[in-house]
Design an enzyme around this catalytic site. Structure first.
Site: not given
Ligand code: AMP
Length: 296
Positions: A37, A61, A147, A149-150
């Site tokens: 983050h 979500q 990110g 990452k996602d």
């Protein structure tokens, strides 16, 4: 740094900033901040005049049975990390501020959301797209930092920004990892000691797939088999998916070509981990073609 709890308050502050000619960088998070983050925050602080970090654990979500109630939280540590990183506004709306009534308006990006995560978490991206659209409507014109990452989330957000003409520039930032290769995640705290020991196998699986792809392997199934083999080093985990797909569509349209993405999702006892990396399939030169055509 200001802690802002209401939509009206954040809007008023950002309106004044923009009226004074300042640009806004926005980092949406669910809190329990880590160095991943902070890398997004650093990018925003470097590029924009004002940085907003939102911390909101978005129930939309999470599917029933997922970890909404247990999701790790530490607002004091988060605000300290934001202050240290040079954030101007931490937006921490409560549930009643964000969703005063049951949500009726839902944003879906069905084609982008369908594969990979969508197969295993079918309602997840509608929840993400809805809260991100709402946050963009609150924050207004900005650069928004996400990110890699996602990876699929970034694709969903880019599509919703394009389709709904949000005045937002989406910036994707690189994945931050532990020294053993494990991608940082708020959910890593769920790992048992033994699972934590095995978890770098996700990175190893990506490496195995990348090695094949970089050597010119164009069969997605062969790349995926190498990834799955490497995950044998994490017997405590159950594979949700290993995938070798085109980076832009997240689908396979024949032999792998040009920019591809390798993605993996593994479920441990409580933590579900995801990771990904990219490769470029080398183009065959005329010499290669000649070699192939002259082969017996
Ligand atoms: P989350 O709080 O998990 O919703 O994540 C908020 C943002 O941080 C998302 O854009 C994530 O993709 C990003 N993020 C999470 N982990 C990492 C990481 N290890 N490296 C880079 N960005 C990350």
């Amino acid at each position: 740094m200001e802690i802002v709890e209401t939509i009206a308050d954040l809007r008023a502050r950002l309106h004044a900033d923009r009226a004074a000619g300042r640009t806004v960088g926005f980092v949406p998070t669910m809190g329990y901040l880590h160095a991943g983050h902070v890398s997004l925050i650093d990018a925003a602080v470097a590029a924009d005049d004002r940085t907003v970090v939102s911390i909101f654990v978005n129930p939309l979500q999470f599917a029933p049975g997922e970890d909404l109630a247990d999701y790790p939280r530490d607002l004091a540590a988060d605000t300290a990390a934001c202050a240290a990183a040079g954030v101007d506004y931490v937006f921490v709306p409560d549930l009643a501020e964000m969703y005063p009534r049951p949500v009726e308006t839902v944003v879906t990006v069905p084609t982008v959301a369908a594969p990979l995560e969508g197969v295993h978490r079918p309602s997840h991206f509608a929840g993400v797209a809805t809260v991100v659209a709402k946050l963009f409507a609150i924050v207004g014109p900005c650069r928004a930092y996400f990110g890699a990452k996602d990876w699929q989330q970034v694709a969903v957000v880019r599509r919703l920004v394009a389709d709904l003409s949000f005045p937002v520039e989406v910036v994707a930032c690189p994945i931050v990892r532990e020294s053993d290769g494990l991608a940082l995640s708020s959910r890593n705290v769920y790992l048992t000691e033994e699972e934590r020991r095995q978890a770098p196998a996700l990175r190893r699986a990506l490496d195995a797939g990348l090695a094949l792809a970089n050597a010119g392997e164009t069969d997605a199934a062969a790349v995926e088999a190498a990834m799955a083999d490497a995950l044998a080093a994490a017997p405590a985990g159950t594979i949700d998916y290993v995938a070798a797909v085109q980076a832009d569509s997240l689908l396979v349209d024949g032999p792998l070509h040009d920019d591809i993405r390798l993605l993996v999702a593994v479920r441990f006892s409580k933590a579900r981990l995801i990771d990904n990396d990219g490769a470029r399939i080398p183009r065959r030169g005329p010499d290669d073609r000649g070699a192939l055509s002259s082969a017996p």
